[in-house]
Design a protein around this motif. Structure first.
Motif: not given
Length: 532
Positions: A215, A28, A225
């Protein structure tokens, strides 16, 4: 290696590769950036410096795309011409265009100095002179337009400072710039990593999902993400339709030739021909401590996939250079690159026009990719951070420039003609005449097959149908690639993606069904509609 065989840009030959690992696990970040060229890495640098965490992904090596193919002019004197920009965007819009490119050069200079990046950045004058047979009033009108827009110090001279060639009257644009693009990228990468950013190469992206939690998906099934995604891949890989009707892919060529040390004033030089020629000086330090000085000349553009005559184009560039500069030896290097030409001359930078929420794009570099790319990094970092930017509307990817409707129609008519290739037969019906190292599209029943014969004589066959929107690819013998003339996707001889907007390879050839060989080729219904 013979000079005539060298097709690697001088930047690549002089710099050790900028290396990074491949993505090995899903992760992420605040922002995921797809594309590690000047646009993507400038955005990464500015975001990371402001405390926004970034992950950068690239299909190939860092800086291995079109940033490495540039001639690295940094110009606020616009390729499109100030008179034309005023016609297209009005006085205010043209002024913003000038100011944004001038600010991009200032930003590159500030980053170079602030980070101590040794990339040979220099401020130089730029000289615009007439092409053969063109009227001097063209320069007068451009001078008047530049002056009205507030370009400081621009002036008309009797000739450019080239002792070997009398250019005739020219315009001098002060405070332009030049640098070594890959050394600059190396400095950006180092700063991004230092500030906590992450950069990955060898990580092809296959899909981008927008939304509240965007995403990015990779070919290996991994994902990143983020709160926002920037697609900075020269031309967007996430958008199948919205942006591709408003820009067109062109191949541009460059040669590097030696000149005597200090024999030519450092500067940028370009003419008003169509397509125009552009030149700059570049210096390389030798092992003996001396310098090899060279002039880099670019031009001879053509629509991607519509010509396969690179040898002739390189020869014309070399002849143009030898007629104007004191060339002192054989060609040092030659290469080509691909630029995306927007119908109105300015890049598309901002929110994805395909309505993917929290997804942003940067494309349409035209002939000024180094400044357009830097503008993209500046503008997108502001948009994502919620800061106002005066250039937002000017570069909005959803804009429609009414005065450019003629160019829009012409470029899309060319695309329609290429889709009509579905309705005709390929030039070959057998691969027997394809030489080693060559390729051609072969008609096989209703199928068009892209056939490549490698240097050992083995044949490699894939579908000739571009995986983006179904155009028929053409062989590029200079780059050893399959190029789609519709929207600029490029593939390796065996079908792997080299350049978007396609992100899937060319399909493997299926065995033809019984009786196919006797049928006339028929395009799918969707492609027939495009061709009409």
């Amino acid at each position: 290696m013979e000079a005539s065989e060298r097709t690697v840009s001088v930047w690549k030959e002089e710099v050790m590769p900028i290396t990074a690992p491949s993505l090995e696990e899903s992760t992420t970040a605040d922002v995921c950036i797809v594309g590690a060229g000047i646009a993507g890495l400038t955005a990464a640098y500015l975001l990371q410096r402001s405390g926004v965490s970034v992950v950068v992904l690239d299909r190939g090596p860092i800086g291995g795309g079109e940033t490495a193919q540039t001639t690295a002019h940094l110009a606020s004197a616009m390729d499109e011409g100030f008179e034309q920009l005023i016609r297209l965007f009005g006085h205010e819009g043209a002024q913003l265009a000038y100011e944004s490119h001038a600010s991009a050069i200032d930003t590159i200079e500030a980053i170079t100095r602030g980070e101590g990046i040794e990339c040979e950045f220099a401020r130089v004058d730029g000289y615009l002179f007439l092409g053969a047979g063109q009227a001097p009033d063209l320069l007068d009108r451009e001078l008047e337009a530049a002056t009205r827009l507030g370009f400081p110090g621009v002036e008309r001279l009797e000739r450019a400072p080239l002792a070997a060639f009398d250019t005739g009257p020219c315009l001098r644009f002060p405070q332009q710039g030049m640098f070594h693009p890959l050394r600059y990228l190396a400095g950006l990468v180092a700063a991004v990593l230092r500030d906590g950013g992450r950069v990955f190469e060898g990580t092809p992206v296959t899909h981008v999902d927008g939304g509240e939690s965007p995403t990015v998906w990779t070919r290996d099934g991994l994902h990143v993400r983020a709160k926002a995604v920037i697609v900075a891949t020269n031309t967007p890989i996430n958008d199948r339709f919205a942006i591709h009707t408003k820009q067109a892919p062109y191949r541009s060529y460059a040669v590097a030739l030696p000149v005597p040390e200090l024999g030519v004033p450092r500067g940028l030089y370009w003419d008003t021909e169509d397509p125009y020629h552009y030149a700059r000086l570049h210096r390389v330090q030798r092992e003996d401590g001396g310098f090899t000085e060279m002039v880099i000349v670019g031009g001879e553009d053509h629509k991607t996939g519509e010509a396969d005559d690179a040898e002739e184009r390189y020869a014309r560039l070399e002849a143009w250079a030898r007629a104007r500069f004191p060339v002192s030896g054989e060609m040092i290097a030659r290469w080509s690159g691909q630029v995306m030409e927007p119908v109105d001359g300015l890049g598309f930078i901002g929110a994805d026009p395909g309505h993917s929420k929290n997804v942003y794009i940067a494309t349409g570099d035209s002939g000024q990719g180094m400044t357009h790319g830097t503008i993209a990094g500046m503008l997108l970092s502001d948009l994502i951070s919620g800061r106002e930017n005066p250039w937002t509307s000017l570069y909005n990817p959803r804009r429609r420039t009414l005065r450019a409707v003629g160019e829009y129609a012409r470029e899309n008519l060319k695309v329609a003609r290429h889709y009509a290739e579905w309705l005709g037969r390929a030039p070959l019906s057998t691969p027997d005449d394809i030489p080693r190292g060559g390729g051609s599209v072969v008609q096989r029943g209703i199928h068009k097959v892209a056939v490549y014969r490698d240097e050992e004589g083995s044949l490699h066959e894939v579908s000739a149908v571009c995986s983006h929107l179904g155009g028929v690819v053409h062989w590029n013998s200079e780059e050893k690639s399959w190029d789609c003339p519709c929207h600029g996707s490029r593939f390796s001889p065996t079908g792997e993606v080299l350049q978007g907007p396609a992100f899937e390879p060319l399909e493997e050839v299926r065995e033809p069904g019984a009786g196919d060989e006797d049928q006339e080729p028929e395009a799918p219904e969707e492609l027939q509609r495009k061709a009409s």
